[in-house]
Design a protein around this motif. Structure first.
Motif, mmCIF file in Angstrom:
data_model
loop_
_atom_site.group_PDB
_atom_site.id
_atom_site.type_symbol
_atom_site.label_atom_id
_atom_site.label_comp_id
_atom_site.label_asym_id
_atom_site.label_seq_id
_atom_site.Cartn_x
_atom_site.Cartn_y
_atom_site.Cartn_z
ATOM 1 N N UNK A 131 10.826 -39.106 98.929
ATOM 2 C CA UNK A 131 9.422 -39.250 98.541
ATOM 3 C C UNK A 131 8.507 -38.228 99.221
ATOM 4 N N UNK A 132 9.007 -37.581 100.270
ATOM 5 C CA UNK A 132 8.163 -36.652 101.036
ATOM 6 C C UNK A 132 7.616 -35.528 100.164
ATOM 7 N N UNK A 133 8.404 -35.041 99.211
ATOM 8 C CA UNK A 133 7.924 -33.955 98.344
ATOM 9 C C UNK A 133 6.782 -34.426 97.457
ATOM 10 N N UNK A 134 6.960 -35.572 96.834
ATOM 11 C CA UNK A 134 5.969 -36.062 95.882
ATOM 12 C C UNK A 134 4.686 -36.540 96.573
ATOM 13 N N UNK A 135 4.798 -36.976 97.821
ATOM 14 C CA UNK A 135 3.615 -37.498 98.510
ATOM 15 C C UNK A 135 3.136 -36.545 99.602
ATOM 16 N N UNK A 136 3.866 -36.493 100.709
ATOM 17 C CA UNK A 136 3.358 -35.753 101.861
ATOM 18 C C UNK A 136 3.155 -34.264 101.566
ATOM 19 N N UNK A 137 4.165 -33.617 101.007
ATOM 20 C CA UNK A 137 4.032 -32.167 100.778
ATOM 21 C C UNK A 137 3.023 -31.870 99.680
ATOM 22 N N UNK A 138 2.980 -32.712 98.669
ATOM 23 C CA UNK A 138 1.985 -32.521 97.609
ATOM 24 C C UNK A 138 0.576 -32.684 98.200
ATOM 25 N N UNK A 139 0.409 -33.673 99.054
ATOM 26 C CA UNK A 139 -0.907 -33.892 99.673
ATOM 27 C C UNK A 139 -1.316 -32.686 100.510
ATOM 28 N N UNK A 140 -0.353 -32.101 101.202
ATOM 29 C CA UNK A 140 -0.668 -30.914 102.010
ATOM 30 C C UNK A 140 -1.130 -29.771 101.113
ATOM 31 N N UNK A 141 -0.508 -29.645 99.947
ATOM 32 C CA UNK A 141 -0.889 -28.576 99.018
ATOM 33 C C UNK A 141 -2.287 -28.801 98.455
ATOM 34 N N UNK A 142 -2.607 -30.055 98.114
ATOM 35 C CA UNK A 142 -3.946 -30.352 97.584
ATOM 36 C C UNK A 142 -4.991 -30.193 98.692
ATOM 37 N N UNK A 143 -4.577 -30.491 99.925
ATOM 38 C CA UNK A 143 -5.484 -30.283 101.063
ATOM 39 C C UNK A 143 -5.930 -28.813 101.130
#
Lengths: 469, 99
Positions: free
Chosen positions: A361-373
């Motif tokens: 789930x890290x790709x769909x949540x944490x890493x995606x959130x970092x990209x939108x940040x």
């Protein structure tokens, strides 16, 4: 002396002119605390004896003509900032008896000016919340109406300053925890540029977001405290190197109209427009701007922050600090100490953080959130090419009543205008913009000004113009 | 927006080493998917496909001017719930497999 009108700047003049002593001033606050803190509950602990000793020491310095801006100034300190030998519990049961083994950098810097530490201020547990209802020791009350929250997480600090139980306070801001309580209690709150104030000795919540900052009764006071605590620190690896930022008179104010559609109460919006008019009258140009990704701020925040919370709080294991519940195996010691030591909101965020970081789930949540940040950061950078500051109301509505936001998502929405600032690492200030009426009570609301990195001076300039309007 | 992933709160609590009561478990089984549904709005946002990696720089302090051995030992030990002979007491970590 009239504490309700007193500021740090005024007290400095009075103390240096020997109109009253630092001990008189400290005693006046201790008396107020004794009379009013039963109802307000701004403090978790008051240090009467050491406060008087510190005041006497300050009086000696003043007598010797060696006073500094904060000498003898009575302050409240949020319960997540370490003072050597003192309990720092972050309003949690798990750290109920934890005594700090060193001074945080901000405290070391303050001590160099010989202020008076009145006590440790209440907060939401580990700075997670917008009301102080998550404190393991009971909530603080809003001095304007004790049936309402003072905001959070630095709600004890805000209630202390607004209720004249301290002349100023330190808080910390991860997603709005200084600005929102400042707005809801009618005072000034500054979230500093990420890296401008050392986090060494601040109990960590979201390390890429946390910043320490002042809660004060005037913009001038916020500057005095900020000047005292800012600066490079080798003990904080995210500390910004010293750099002179040329002061520039700001003149263009950007209003993200699209973003303001997010359910602001009509009377709050009215005060916001009135404040904009006042700034126009002072010669500022007010311009509409687009920051299209700001509306994703809350969603990004509620992924990045719990992820950091779940890792930061892993150190609280019943072995190295605080509460330890005995059990047959080490795994059960961890589980029971953490299960009994943390409150429900802390446990909720740890679970959420564990999920968004989990494999699969890290790709769909944490890493995606970092990209939108990064998009949010870029939105601000682009906006600051054409405007000097971006402004919003600090919150959508005034202080709410206890228990009215028991659903976690409704509480999280309280941060909608403040979290993008932390995600981008830029500084912002909340200054009072008047009062609105709810159930016959006059409740303060705040005006938020956001500036580029290191442009705190710009915030002070515009903030003072609002105060004088 | 999807219905959201299946969230196994019990497994997450186990991973995070937090004991959670049955009552709270039932609450979290509703709340966590609700929060995830809310944050999922970012999944449709177009972002750069290359991963964002920060500019690398050395943040470690130079290993110099160490303090005297033992200067902080007592203060740090005092924070631990259980100590003995200048050490932090920890439960046995390795155990014989229980049948």
């Amino acid at each position: 002396m009239d504490l309700s009108k007193l500021t740090i700047a005024q007290a400095r003049k009075d103390l240096d002119a020997k109109k009253y002593s630092a001990l008189d001033l400290t005693n006046a606050y201790l008396e107020q605390i004794r009379a009013k803190d039963k109802d307000i509950h701004a403090y978790l602990e008051v240090w009467e004896d050491s406060a008087r000793e510190e005041a006497k020491k300050a009086d000696e310095l003043i007598a010797a003509g060696k006073s500094l801006p904060l000498t003898g100034i009575p302050l409240a300190i949020k319960d997540n900032i370490l003072i050597e030998g003192r309990i720092a519990s972050a309003a949690s049961k798990i750290l109920e008896n934890y005594h700090a083994s060193y001074d945080s950098t901000v405290i070391k810097k303050l001590k160099a000016q010989a202020p008076v530490f009145l006590g440790r201020a209440n907060m939401d547990e580990f700075a997670m919340g917008s009301s102080t209802e998550n404190s393991a020791y009971g909530p603080s009350k809003n001095p304007h109406d004790i049936t309402r929250v003072p905001g959070g997480s630095s709600g004890g600090s805000a209630a202390a300053v607004a209720g004249d139980l301290a002349l100023a306070a330190l808080g910390s801001d991860t997603g709005g925890s200084i600005r929102q309580p400042a707005a809801l209690t009618g005072i000034v709150g500054l979230k500093t540029t990420y890296g401008s104030v050392s986090r060494f000795g601040l109990i960590a919540m979201g390390s890429s977001l946390d910043q320490i900052g002042p809660l004060t009764k005037s913009v001038e006071d916020a500057k005095i405290l900020f000047d005292a605590i800012c600066g490079y620190d080798r003990y904080d690896s995210t500390s910004l190197p010293e750099q002179d930022v040329p002061a520039k008179k700001p003149n263009v104010i950007g209003v993200p109209r699209g973003f303001l559609k997010e359910g602001v109460n009509p009377d709050v919006l009215e005060h916001f427009e009135k404040t904009l008019m006042a700034l126009k009258a002072k010669g500022y140009e007010v311009r509409d701007i687009e920051l299209p990704n700001l509306s994703y701020g809350l969603a990004v925040y509620y992924i990045v922050m719990p992820a950091e919370v779940s890792t930061n709080l892993a150190r609280l294991d019943g072995i190295r600090y605080g509460l330890s519940v005995d059990a047959p195996t080490i795994k059960e010691v961890y589980e029971k100490s953490r299960g009994q030591g943390f409150g429900p909101e802390t446990r909720r965020r740890i679970i959420l953080g564990t999920f968004v970081l989990s494999s699969g789930y890290a790709d769909a949540y944490y890493r995606k959130a970092k990209a939108v940040r990064e998009l949010i950061r870029a939105d601000f950078a682009k906006a600051f090419e054409s405007v000097d500051v971006v402004v919003t109301p600090t919150t959508t509505s005034p202080a709410f009543t206890f228990g009215s936001k028991s659903d976690p998502l409704s509480m999280y929405l309280e941060d909608i205008f403040t979290v993008p600032v932390n995600l981008a690492g830029v500084p912002a200030i909340s200054v009072p913009m008047g009062v609105v009426e709810r159930d016959g009570k006059q409740l303060p609301v705040g005006f938020q000004i956001i500036a580029p990195q290191r442009a705190e001076e710009t915030l002070f300039t515009i903030g003072k113009d609002i105060e004088q309007a | 927006m999807t219905d959201g992933p299946k969230v196994d709160i019990k497994a997450l609590a186990d991973l995070a080493r937090v004991e959670i009561s049955d009552v709270e478990m039932a609450k979290l089984e509703k709340e966590i998917p609700d929060i995830l549904k809310f944050v999922e709005q970012i999944q449709g946002v177009a972002t750069d496909t290359k991963p964002v990696s920060p500019e690398l720089r050395n943040v470690m302090r130079t290993d110099e001017h160490p303090h005297a051995t033992g200067e902080y030992t007592e203060r740090i030990l005092k924070a631990a719930p259980a100590q003995k002979d200048n050490r932090v007491v920890v439960k046995q970590v390795v155990t014989r497999k229980q049948k």
